[in-house]
Design a protein around this motif. Structure first.
Motif, PDB file in Angstrom:
ATOM      1  N   ASP A  28       0.816  -1.218   0.000  1.00 40.91           N
ATOM      2  CA  ASP A  28       0.000   0.000   0.000  1.00 40.91           C
ATOM      3  C   ASP A  28       0.848   1.265   0.000  1.00 40.91           C
ATOM      4  N   GLN A  29       2.092   1.187   0.529  1.00 40.26           N
ATOM      5  CA  GLN A  29       2.922   2.381   0.643  1.00 40.26           C
ATOM      6  C   GLN A  29       3.507   2.749  -0.711  1.00 40.26           C
ATOM      7  N   PRO A  30       3.734   4.037  -0.950  1.00 41.40           N
ATOM      8  CA  PRO A  30       4.316   4.455  -2.246  1.00 41.40           C
ATOM      9  C   PRO A  30       5.774   4.014  -2.362  1.00 41.40           C
ATOM     10  N   PHE A  31       6.231   3.829  -3.582  1.00 40.23           N
ATOM     11  CA  PHE A  31       7.589   3.366  -3.860  1.00 40.23           C
ATOM     12  C   PHE A  31       8.573   4.528  -3.755  1.00 40.23           C
ATOM     13  N   GLU A  32       9.645   4.326  -2.989  1.00 40.20           N
ATOM     14  CA  GLU A  32      10.675   5.360  -2.825  1.00 40.20           C
ATOM     15  C   GLU A  32      11.684   5.178  -3.954  1.00 40.20           C
ATOM     16  N   ASP A  33      11.598   6.025  -4.970  1.00 38.31           N
ATOM     17  CA  ASP A  33      12.490   5.929  -6.118  1.00 38.31           C
ATOM     18  C   ASP A  33      13.667   6.877  -6.047  1.00 38.31           C
ATOM     19  N   LEU A  34      13.958   7.401  -4.849  1.00 39.12           N
ATOM     20  CA  LEU A  34      15.074   8.327  -4.692  1.00 39.12           C
ATOM     21  C   LEU A  34      16.316   7.536  -4.263  1.00 39.12           C
ATOM     22  N   THR A  35      17.402   7.578  -5.063  1.00 40.98           N
ATOM     23  CA  THR A  35      18.627   6.848  -4.747  1.00 40.98           C
ATOM     24  C   THR A  35      19.513   7.697  -3.855  1.00 40.98           C
ATOM     25  N   THR A  36      20.562   7.032  -3.324  1.00 41.35           N
ATOM     26  CA  THR A  36      21.509   7.760  -2.459  1.00 41.35           C
ATOM     27  C   THR A  36      22.291   8.795  -3.266  1.00 41.35           C
ATOM     28  N   HIS A  37      22.559   8.516  -4.537  1.00 46.80           N
ATOM     29  CA  HIS A  37      23.270   9.490  -5.364  1.00 46.80           C
ATOM     30  C   HIS A  37      22.419  10.730  -5.603  1.00 46.80           C
ATOM     31  N   GLN A  38      21.120  10.522  -5.895  1.00 46.23           N
ATOM     32  CA  GLN A  38      20.233  11.673  -6.113  1.00 46.23           C
ATOM     33  C   GLN A  38      19.986  12.453  -4.830  1.00 46.23           C
ATOM     34  N   ARG A  39      20.042  11.743  -3.701  1.00 49.73           N
ATOM     35  CA  ARG A  39      19.767  12.418  -2.435  1.00 49.73           C
ATOM     36  C   ARG A  39      20.992  13.165  -1.915  1.00 49.73           C
ATOM     37  N   ASP A  40      22.193  12.552  -2.023  1.00 52.07           N
ATOM     38  CA  ASP A  40      23.393  13.153  -1.439  1.00 52.07           C
ATOM     39  C   ASP A  40      24.142  14.050  -2.408  1.00 52.07           C
ATOM     40  N   PHE A  41      23.994  13.857  -3.738  1.00 55.58           N
ATOM     41  CA  PHE A  41      24.769  14.642  -4.684  1.00 55.58           C
ATOM     42  C   PHE A  41      24.144  16.021  -4.878  1.00 55.58           C
ATOM     43  N   LYS A  42      24.971  17.015  -4.776  1.00 54.85           N
ATOM     44  CA  LYS A  42      24.542  18.412  -4.999  1.00 54.85           C
ATOM     45  C   LYS A  42      25.496  19.006  -6.036  1.00 54.85           C
ATOM     46  N   GLY A  43      24.945  19.435  -7.145  1.00 54.53           N
ATOM     47  CA  GLY A  43      25.772  19.992  -8.201  1.00 54.53           C
ATOM     48  C   GLY A  43      26.347  21.351  -7.824  1.00 54.53           C
ATOM     49  N   ILE A  44      27.671  21.471  -7.858  1.00 55.62           N
ATOM     50  CA  ILE A  44      28.353  22.724  -7.515  1.00 55.62           C
ATOM     51  C   ILE A  44      28.861  23.332  -8.804  1.00 55.62           C
ATOM     52  N   PRO A  45      28.526  24.598  -9.105  1.00 55.71           N
ATOM     53  CA  PRO A  45      29.014  25.213 -10.353  1.00 55.71           C
ATOM     54  C   PRO A  45      30.522  25.439 -10.287  1.00 55.71           C
ATOM     55  N   GLY A  46      31.201  25.164 -11.374  1.00 52.04           N
ATOM     56  CA  GLY A  46      32.650  25.336 -11.431  1.00 52.04           C
ATOM     57  C   GLY A  46      33.092  25.664 -12.842  1.00 52.04           C
ATOM     58  N   GLN A  47      34.372  25.881 -12.967  1.00 52.97           N
ATOM     59  CA  GLN A  47      34.933  26.236 -14.267  1.00 52.97           C
ATOM     60  C   GLN A  47      35.178  24.966 -15.081  1.00 52.97           C
ATOM     61  N   HIS A  48      35.102  25.091 -16.402  1.00 56.00           N
ATOM     62  CA  HIS A  48      35.368  23.965 -17.289  1.00 56.00           C
ATOM     63  C   HIS A  48      36.864  23.666 -17.323  1.00 56.00           C
ATOM     64  N   ALA A  49      37.185  22.398 -17.468  1.00 55.05           N
ATOM     65  CA  ALA A  49      38.580  21.994 -17.536  1.00 55.05           C
ATOM     66  C   ALA A  49      39.211  22.466 -18.844  1.00 55.05           C
ATOM     67  N   LYS A  50      40.451  22.943 -18.709  1.00 56.33           N
ATOM     68  CA  LYS A  50      41.146  23.427 -19.890  1.00 56.33           C
ATOM     69  C   LYS A  50      41.653  22.248 -20.716  1.00 56.33           C
ATOM     70  N   SER A  51      41.561  22.362 -22.041  1.00 60.90           N
ATOM     71  CA  SER A  51      42.009  21.304 -22.930  1.00 60.90           C
ATOM     72  C   SER A  51      43.510  21.393 -23.127  1.00 60.90           C
ATOM     73  N   CYS A  52      44.166  20.217 -23.028  1.00 61.73           N
ATOM     74  CA  CYS A  52      45.613  20.138 -23.262  1.00 61.73           C
ATOM     75  C   CYS A  52      45.940  19.905 -24.725  1.00 61.73           C
ATOM     76  N   LYS A  53      44.959  19.897 -25.603  1.00 66.13           N
ATOM     77  CA  LYS A  53      45.181  19.654 -27.013  1.00 66.13           C
ATOM     78  C   LYS A  53      45.805  20.900 -27.646  1.00 66.13           C
ATOM     79  N   PRO A  54      46.883  20.760 -28.442  1.00 65.10           N
ATOM     80  CA  PRO A  54      47.482  21.955 -29.062  1.00 65.10           C
ATOM     81  C   PRO A  54      46.549  22.545 -30.128  1.00 65.10           C
ATOM     82  N   GLU A  55      46.735  23.811 -30.355  1.00 62.88           N
ATOM     83  CA  GLU A  55      45.896  24.487 -31.340  1.00 62.88           C
ATOM     84  C   GLU A  55      46.268  24.029 -32.757  1.00 62.88           C
TER      85      GLU A  55
END
Length: 452
Positions: free
Chosen positions: A217-244
């Motif tokens: 009768d109880q609803p299904f808990e579809d929330l995983t530990t990754h979805q519950r504990d992970f918090k997206g933090i904004p950051g800078q993009h990684a610089k490419s080491c590929k030569p121009e």
């Protein structure tokens, strides 16, 4: 009661409660104020000493320092060069003959560059350098001799003729049993299993009903530990080491002429002739299905082939003729055995008597060894003249009992009847013992539980 020594197995489930009483608890009661004997084993306890540690060890107390004397220094000898001149000549310098060496000529031909206007030089280097020489064929040194077979008979014996000793054949004794006589009557088919087998009635098999599925009768808990504990933090993009990707080229305009266009000569090619296929016209006449086999084949009446089986021969009672071509042609030769070809020893044997004295016996000096000192402690406790009392309560009160035969081995011979089997695999039997009744003299069976 008889106790079983097997492991517990729950192959049957009869609902009987297990009995926790044992033969030792029934026959040996508890004594009143008698305590169990104390253990003489020391306890593992840490005894803390309150006094201060003096820091003196057995090595410090027993060690005696010695005066260290420096080792005398020995001065090295002064180097004195030897008089005379050193001969630097070697075997290589003495035996080597110098030769004049000129520049090495290259075997590789010069590189030829073919131009478009010149004619192709198809002469290979092998044809330029190779010169055909007239070689004379060498005569064979082999002396041709016609084969002449020997006229005399071969008389040298073989190792088989020297070592073989003819012996009489001893046939091994046959252990094959004599042919058993088959019985005249028909086979009845009775076995010991059919005679001694007792048919038992099988109990109906217990069938467990299937459980019906009941959704939650109880609803299904579809929330995983990754979805519950992970918090997206904004950051800078990684610089490419590929030569121009830098373009390497020239700004001059393309002339439009390539090496293939310069050297390629166009050839006149004619188009292949196209041939139009003829239209299929079906035949108007009827197809004749007769073949040469059908027209020329003549059916013959042939009887079945008789089996090529040899005729049955009668047994001949005449003695067997064991003469063979080998026995008639082979005749043993009288040959003397060749002696052993053994070389005489180069080292002469000793003629004198062996002294039997080794270097160890001649140089060994025996010394008298002192016996080792015994560090075994002296017995502090004297021998008690009073005899040791080794009597125990078990020795005084123990009464030997007669060994009873387990009724599970032969239940019918000992007067027991099978009742049932519990969940642990133990079989229960009922004992039939006749006892006179007050009302009637008929025997009444007494049921006694026996567990195996």
């Amino acid at each position: 009661r008889h106790r079983c020594c097997h492991q517990r197995t729950r192959i049957y489930d009869d609902g009987l409660q297990p009995s926790l009483t044992t033969e030792y608890v029934d026959n040996y009661p508890v004594y009143g104020n008698i305590c169990p004997p104390r253990s003489c084993k020391p306890k593992h306890e840490y005894l803390q000493d309150g006094s201060k540690m003096d820091g003196i060890t057995t090595f410090k107390s027993d060690y005696l320092p010695y005066d260290i004397v420096k080792r005398p220094f020995r001065a090295p000898q002064e180097y004195r060069p030897k008089s005379g001149k050193i001969d630097l000549g070697t075997i290589y310098q003495r035996d080597y003959n110098p030769h004049k060496v000129g520049p090495v000529t290259l075997v590789r031909p010069r590189e030829r560059k073919h131009t478009t206007g010149a004619k192709l030089d198809t002469i290979p280097t092998y044809r330029d350098d190779y010169r055909l020489r007239e070689a004379q064929r060498t005569e064979s040194c082999k002396v041709e001799r016609a084969y002449e077979p020997p006229t005399e008979k071969f008389g040298n014996p073989s190792t088989f003729q020297d070592d073989f000793i003819p012996r009489e054949l001893n046939p091994p004794q046959s252990f094959k049993p004599p042919v058993a006589k088959l019985p005249d009557g028909p086979f009845d088919g009775t076995t010991s299993h059919r005679v001694a087998y007792v048919v038992h009635e099988l109990e109906p098999k217990f069938v467990r009903p299937k459980d019906e599925y009941k959704p939650c009768d109880q609803p299904f808990e579809d929330l995983t530990t990754h979805q519950r504990d992970f918090k997206g933090i904004p950051g800078q993009h990684a610089k490419s080491c590929k030569p121009e990707n830098t373009k390497v080229g020239s700004d001059a305009p393309f002339s439009g002429m390539t090496e293939f266009q310069e050297r390629y000569q166009p050839w006149l090619v004619t188009l292949p002739e196209f041939r139009k296929p003829r239209e299929y016209v079906p035949p108007s006449d009827k197809m004749d299905l007769n073949s040469t086999n059908r027209l020329d084949y003549i059916i013959h009446e042939i009887s079945p082939a008789a089996p090529i089986r040899p005729a049955q021969r009668r047994r001949i009672n005449a003695p067997f003729q064991g003469n063979t071509t080998t026995r008639e042609d082979f005749k043993p030769w009288s040959i003397c055995r060749q002696g052993i070809i053994k070389k005489e020893g180069e080292i002469p044997k000793a003629t004198g008597k062996f002294s039997n004295l080794t270097t160890f016996r001649s140089h060994y000096v025996p010394h008298q060894a002192a016996p080792a000192q015994s560090f075994k402690p002296v017995h502090a406790v004297g021998v008690n003249p009073v005899p040791f009392q080794d009597e125990t309560l078990y020795r005084i009160e123990y009464t030997p009992k007669k060994k009873e035969i387990c009724p599970a081995h032969h239940p019918s011979n000992l007067g027991y009847v099978y009742v049932n089997t519990d969940s642990q695999g133990h079989q229960f039997f009922r004992q039939l013992s006749p006892e006179p009744s007050k009302s009637n003299c008929n025997p009444i069976p007494n049921e006694v539980a026996v567990m195996t």
